[in-house]
Design a protein around this motif. Structure first.
Motif, PDB file in Angstrom:
ATOM      1  N   SER A 171       0.820  -1.222   0.000  1.00  0.00           N
ATOM      2  CA  SER A 171       0.000   0.000   0.000  1.00  0.00           C
ATOM      3  C   SER A 171       0.851   1.267   0.000  1.00  0.00           C
ATOM      4  O   SER A 171       0.327   2.359  -0.243  1.00  0.00           O
ATOM      5  CB  SER A 171      -0.920   0.005   1.221  1.00  0.00           C
ATOM      6  N   ASN A 172       2.161   1.169   0.284  1.00  0.00           N
ATOM      7  CA  ASN A 172       3.046   2.331   0.214  1.00  0.00           C
ATOM      8  C   ASN A 172       3.588   2.568  -1.197  1.00  0.00           C
ATOM      9  O   ASN A 172       4.311   3.540  -1.422  1.00  0.00           O
ATOM     10  CB  ASN A 172       4.232   2.144   1.176  1.00  0.00           C
ATOM     11  N   PHE A 173       3.238   1.693  -2.108  1.00  0.00           N
ATOM     12  CA  PHE A 173       3.701   1.798  -3.487  1.00  0.00           C
ATOM     13  C   PHE A 173       2.812   2.792  -4.242  1.00  0.00           C
ATOM     14  O   PHE A 173       2.048   2.420  -5.141  1.00  0.00           O
ATOM     15  CB  PHE A 173       3.662   0.423  -4.157  1.00  0.00           C
ATOM     16  N   VAL A 174       2.916   4.079  -3.880  1.00  0.00           N
ATOM     17  CA  VAL A 174       2.038   5.100  -4.445  1.00  0.00           C
ATOM     18  C   VAL A 174       2.716   5.785  -5.619  1.00  0.00           C
ATOM     19  O   VAL A 174       3.931   5.699  -5.811  1.00  0.00           O
ATOM     20  CB  VAL A 174       1.644   6.146  -3.377  1.00  0.00           C
ATOM     21  N   TYR A 175       1.916   6.504  -6.404  1.00  0.00           N
ATOM     22  CA  TYR A 175       2.435   7.261  -7.534  1.00  0.00           C
ATOM     23  C   TYR A 175       3.195   8.493  -7.041  1.00  0.00           C
ATOM     24  O   TYR A 175       2.917   9.037  -5.969  1.00  0.00           O
ATOM     25  CB  TYR A 175       1.291   7.712  -8.445  1.00  0.00           C
ATOM     26  N   GLY A 176       4.149   8.938  -7.862  1.00  0.00           N
ATOM     27  CA  GLY A 176       4.845  10.179  -7.568  1.00  0.00           C
ATOM     28  C   GLY A 176       6.338   9.990  -7.361  1.00  0.00           C
ATOM     29  O   GLY A 176       6.807   8.893  -7.029  1.00  0.00           O
ATOM     30  N   PHE A 177       7.075  11.100  -7.564  1.00  0.00           N
ATOM     31  CA  PHE A 177       8.529  11.089  -7.450  1.00  0.00           C
ATOM     32  C   PHE A 177       8.999  12.304  -6.649  1.00  0.00           C
ATOM     33  O   PHE A 177       8.269  13.292  -6.483  1.00  0.00           O
ATOM     34  CB  PHE A 177       9.185  11.086  -8.834  1.00  0.00           C
ATOM     35  N   CYS A 178      10.233  12.211  -6.163  1.00  0.00           N
ATOM     36  CA  CYS A 178      10.800  13.281  -5.342  1.00  0.00           C
ATOM     37  C   CYS A 178      12.236  13.564  -5.771  1.00  0.00           C
ATOM     38  O   CYS A 178      13.046  12.630  -5.881  1.00  0.00           O
ATOM     39  CB  CYS A 178      10.761  12.895  -3.861  1.00  0.00           C
ATOM     40  N   LEU A 179      12.534  14.822  -6.031  1.00  0.00           N
ATOM     41  CA  LEU A 179      13.928  15.239  -6.228  1.00  0.00           C
ATOM     42  C   LEU A 179      14.496  15.547  -4.860  1.00  0.00           C
ATOM     43  O   LEU A 179      14.103  16.514  -4.210  1.00  0.00           O
ATOM     44  CB  LEU A 179      13.994  16.470  -7.136  1.00  0.00           C
ATOM     45  N   TRP A 286      14.369  19.819 -14.006  1.00  0.00           N
ATOM     46  CA  TRP A 286      14.520  20.844 -12.977  1.00  0.00           C
ATOM     47  C   TRP A 286      15.856  20.721 -12.247  1.00  0.00           C
ATOM     48  O   TRP A 286      16.478  21.725 -11.905  1.00  0.00           O
ATOM     49  CB  TRP A 286      13.360  20.749 -11.988  1.00  0.00           C
ATOM     50  N   MET A 287      16.300  19.497 -12.009  1.00  0.00           N
ATOM     51  CA  MET A 287      17.571  19.309 -11.314  1.00  0.00           C
ATOM     52  C   MET A 287      18.719  19.914 -12.122  1.00  0.00           C
ATOM     53  O   MET A 287      19.610  20.569 -11.562  1.00  0.00           O
ATOM     54  CB  MET A 287      17.827  17.826 -11.050  1.00  0.00           C
ATOM     55  N   MET A 288      18.724  19.723 -13.434  1.00  0.00           N
ATOM     56  CA  MET A 288      19.761  20.303 -14.282  1.00  0.00           C
ATOM     57  C   MET A 288      19.683  21.830 -14.289  1.00  0.00           C
ATOM     58  O   MET A 288      20.711  22.517 -14.231  1.00  0.00           O
ATOM     59  CB  MET A 288      19.638  19.745 -15.706  1.00  0.00           C
ATOM     60  N   GLU A 289      18.477  22.375 -14.347  1.00  0.00           N
ATOM     61  CA  GLU A 289      18.312  23.828 -14.359  1.00  0.00           C
ATOM     62  C   GLU A 289      18.728  24.443 -13.018  1.00  0.00           C
ATOM     63  O   GLU A 289      19.320  25.525 -12.977  1.00  0.00           O
ATOM     64  CB  GLU A 289      16.861  24.179 -14.690  1.00  0.00           C
ATOM     65  N   ILE A 300      27.960  27.858  -6.239  1.00  0.00           N
ATOM     66  CA  ILE A 300      27.899  26.588  -5.514  1.00  0.00           C
ATOM     67  C   ILE A 300      27.273  25.561  -6.446  1.00  0.00           C
ATOM     68  O   ILE A 300      26.840  25.901  -7.550  1.00  0.00           O
ATOM     69  CB  ILE A 300      27.077  26.701  -4.199  1.00  0.00           C
ATOM     70  N   GLU A 301      27.215  24.288  -6.021  1.00  0.00           N
ATOM     71  CA  GLU A 301      26.656  23.258  -6.894  1.00  0.00           C
ATOM     72  C   GLU A 301      26.027  22.144  -6.073  1.00  0.00           C
ATOM     73  O   GLU A 301      26.300  22.003  -4.874  1.00  0.00           O
ATOM     74  CB  GLU A 301      27.735  22.691  -7.810  1.00  0.00           C
ATOM     75  N   LEU A 302      25.196  21.350  -6.734  1.00  0.00           N
ATOM     76  CA  LEU A 302      24.578  20.197  -6.086  1.00  0.00           C
ATOM     77  C   LEU A 302      25.611  19.104  -5.865  1.00  0.00           C
ATOM     78  O   LEU A 302      26.556  18.953  -6.636  1.00  0.00           O
ATOM     79  CB  LEU A 302      23.429  19.658  -6.945  1.00  0.00           C
ATOM     80  N   HIS A 303      25.394  18.342  -4.797  1.00  0.00           N
ATOM     81  CA  HIS A 303      26.246  17.185  -4.523  1.00  0.00           C
ATOM     82  C   HIS A 303      25.842  16.067  -5.467  1.00  0.00           C
ATOM     83  O   HIS A 303      24.690  15.613  -5.465  1.00  0.00           O
ATOM     84  CB  HIS A 303      26.064  16.747  -3.073  1.00  0.00           C
ATOM     85  N   ALA A 304      26.795  15.620  -6.298  1.00  0.00           N
ATOM     86  CA  ALA A 304      26.469  14.652  -7.354  1.00  0.00           C
ATOM     87  C   ALA A 304      25.944  13.333  -6.802  1.00  0.00           C
ATOM     88  O   ALA A 304      25.039  12.722  -7.384  1.00  0.00           O
ATOM     89  CB  ALA A 304      27.715  14.403  -8.212  1.00  0.00           C
ATOM     90  N   GLN A 305      26.502  12.859  -5.671  1.00  0.00           N
ATOM     91  CA  GLN A 305      26.092  11.569  -5.114  1.00  0.00           C
ATOM     92  C   GLN A 305      24.810  11.652  -4.282  1.00  0.00           C
ATOM     93  O   GLN A 305      24.112  10.648  -4.114  1.00  0.00           O
ATOM     94  CB  GLN A 305      27.206  10.985  -4.236  1.00  0.00           C
ATOM     95  N   LYS A 306      24.514  12.823  -3.763  1.00  0.00           N
ATOM     96  CA  LYS A 306      23.374  12.962  -2.853  1.00  0.00           C
ATOM     97  C   LYS A 306      22.155  13.611  -3.503  1.00  0.00           C
ATOM     98  O   LYS A 306      21.139  13.807  -2.835  1.00  0.00           O
ATOM     99  CB  LYS A 306      23.785  13.783  -1.632  1.00  0.00           C
ATOM    100  N   SER A 307      22.244  13.952  -4.772  1.00  0.00           N
ATOM    101  CA  SER A 307      21.123  14.608  -5.465  1.00  0.00           C
ATOM    102  C   SER A 307      20.611  13.680  -6.560  1.00  0.00           C
ATOM    103  O   SER A 307      21.342  13.377  -7.516  1.00  0.00           O
ATOM    104  CB  SER A 307      21.576  15.948  -6.057  1.00  0.00           C
ATOM    105  N   ARG A 308      19.362  13.229  -6.418  1.00  0.00           N
ATOM    106  CA  ARG A 308      18.796  12.297  -7.395  1.00  0.00           C
ATOM    107  C   ARG A 308      17.267  12.298  -7.281  1.00  0.00           C
ATOM    108  O   ARG A 308      16.700  12.768  -6.297  1.00  0.00           O
ATOM    109  CB  ARG A 308      19.337  10.889  -7.176  1.00  0.00           C
ATOM    110  N   VAL A 309      16.636  11.741  -8.285  1.00  0.00           N
ATOM    111  CA  VAL A 309      15.178  11.604  -8.305  1.00  0.00           C
ATOM    112  C   VAL A 309      14.828  10.206  -7.816  1.00  0.00           C
ATOM    113  O   VAL A 309      15.365   9.211  -8.318  1.00  0.00           O
ATOM    114  CB  VAL A 309      14.620  11.847  -9.718  1.00  0.00           C
ATOM    115  N   ILE A 310      13.916  10.135  -6.828  1.00  0.00           N
ATOM    116  CA  ILE A 310      13.569   8.869  -6.188  1.00  0.00           C
ATOM    117  C   ILE A 310      12.051   8.693  -6.227  1.00  0.00           C
ATOM    118  O   ILE A 310      11.299   9.668  -6.042  1.00  0.00           O
ATOM    119  CB  ILE A 310      14.034   8.844  -4.714  1.00  0.00           C
TER     120      ILE A 310
END
Length: 386
Positions: A171-179, A286-289, A300-310
């Motif tokens: 039941s936790n397998f819901v739609y949607g993503f998070c950056l 959006w992450m690239m922009e 400054i810049e995003l952390h390459a290893q800690k920034s992702r879409v999940i």
């Protein structure tokens, strides 16, 4: 004529405090103990009685002395600010490992008074320009406020928990993503000139700007040697001003995300932020922009290893919790740290008072997750070791 006080050694009778004029090497705190160190000390209760009797007789005098010194030091600070001769003292630096290794820089007490005075004056000017979902280091906000907003946004973008097809029937397998994004070495990379340029839009008083520049440039450590690039970029972890300026600096990012990208479900907590959306591809764009904006505008810049879409169904690690749609869990390292402290208490490396103090703070935090059985297990482990 100064009169030193000492406590008579006749412990069988009432202890009294009498003037003694021929013992110039005595101090008030030493006078609370017997005159001769080699003699056996009285019972603890009697020492406590003597101490409180001394305080009751000298309370007004001690209060007057302390207040006089405080006023004198404050007046000296005020004079330095008015004459623009104020100079921060070198920072004291120490390493904190809990669990990450961080270098914390501690300002002198007199400098912390200046920090609080400065923030008290300029914070209301900037706070009204911050977005609602900037949740760190603000009155009425905090990590629980960010957690509440995250849960609300998660329900909205998932269609109130619409379940995606999955072989686990979860039941936790819901739609949607998070950056889920993190800024790389944020506090060490804040550019002073860019920050001052942002501050100048609201503050035009030259004396205030000079004071801010002095605080930002104070990166000297115990030995007095300035760090590389310390006068160009970086803010010390541990100062109230650093926490406030961190929000001022990233307010530029907040406005870009909300007004340029028009991302509705965005939350930032210091240098960690999340954006929720039904489309994975939109979040990747959006992450690239955002990274392009950070590099060009704020250096400054995003952390390459800690920034992702999940996918939301996998759980999002944010503000200290692993957030699923129907429940929240504590981070594994948080649980591990608490169990290690219980082991230290079991091995008599921590006192009973200390472990209870640690547990009360941890329990107040852990109760916001689905952790009833875990907290009950910790209680049993502690009381079993009593």
């Amino acid at each position: 004529m100064s009169v030193n006080l000492y406590i008579t050694k006749d412990y069988e009778n009432d202890t009294t405090i009498r003037p003694q004029q021929n013992k110039p090497n005595q101090t008030q705190f030493q006078n609370l103990t017997p005159m001769e160190r080699e003699e056996k000390k009285p019972p603890g209760k009697l020492l406590k009685k003597q101490f409180y009797f001394f305080l009751s007789q000298n309370r007004l005098m001690l209060h007057y002395i302390a207040r006089t010194r405080i006023i004198k030091n404050l007046l000296r600070l005020q004079e330095e600010l008015v004459n623009q001769t104020y100079k921060p003292l070198p920072l004291k630096t120490f390493i904190l490992r809990d669990p990450k290794t961080r270098k914390i820089s501690k300002s002198a007490f007199r400098d912390r008074i200046i920090h609080h005075a400065l923030v008290k004056v300029i914070e209301p000017i900037f706070d009204k320009t911050f977005i609602y979902d900037s949740c760190a280091n603000r009155k009425g906000k905090g990590n629980l406020s960010a957690l509440t907003r995250f849960n609300k946004f998660m329900r909205k973008i998932s269609g109130n928990g619409k379940i995606a097809k999955n072989r686990f029937n979860d039941s936790n397998f819901v739609y949607g993503f998070c950056l889920k994004a993190d800024i790389k070495h944020y506090f060490h990379e804040v550019n002073h000139e860019i920050l001052l340029e942002i501050i100048k839009r609201k503050i035009r008083d030259g004396k205030v700007l000079l004071l801010i520049r002095k605080i930002l440039s104070n990166s000297e450590i115990g030995g007095g040697q300035p760090e590389i690039d310390s006068f160009i970029k970086g803010m010390p972890l541990g100062n109230l001003t650093s926490q406030f300026f961190a929000n001022v600096y990233l307010n530029e990012l907040d406005k870009f995300v909300k007004h340029k990208l028009r991302a509705g479900y965005y939350i930032r907590y210091v240098d960690d932020f999340v954006i929720l959306h039904p489309s994975k591809s939109q979040l990747e764009i959006w992450m690239m922009e955002i990274n392009k904006f950070l590099r060009g505008r704020l250096k400054i810049e995003l952390h390459a290893q800690k920034s992702r879409v999940i996918a939301i169904s996998k759980g999002i690690d944010f503000v200290g919790f692993r957030n699923f749609y129907h429940f929240k869990l504590l981070r594994k390292r948080n649980i591990r740290n608490m169990l290690l402290k219980i082991d230290r208490y079991r091995n008599q490396q921590l006192s009973k008072e200390k472990i209870l103090e640690i547990f009360q703070g941890w329990n107040a935090y852990a109760k916001w997750a689905n952790s009833y059985k875990l907290r009950r297990k910790a209680v049993r482990a502690i009381y079993k070791a009593f």
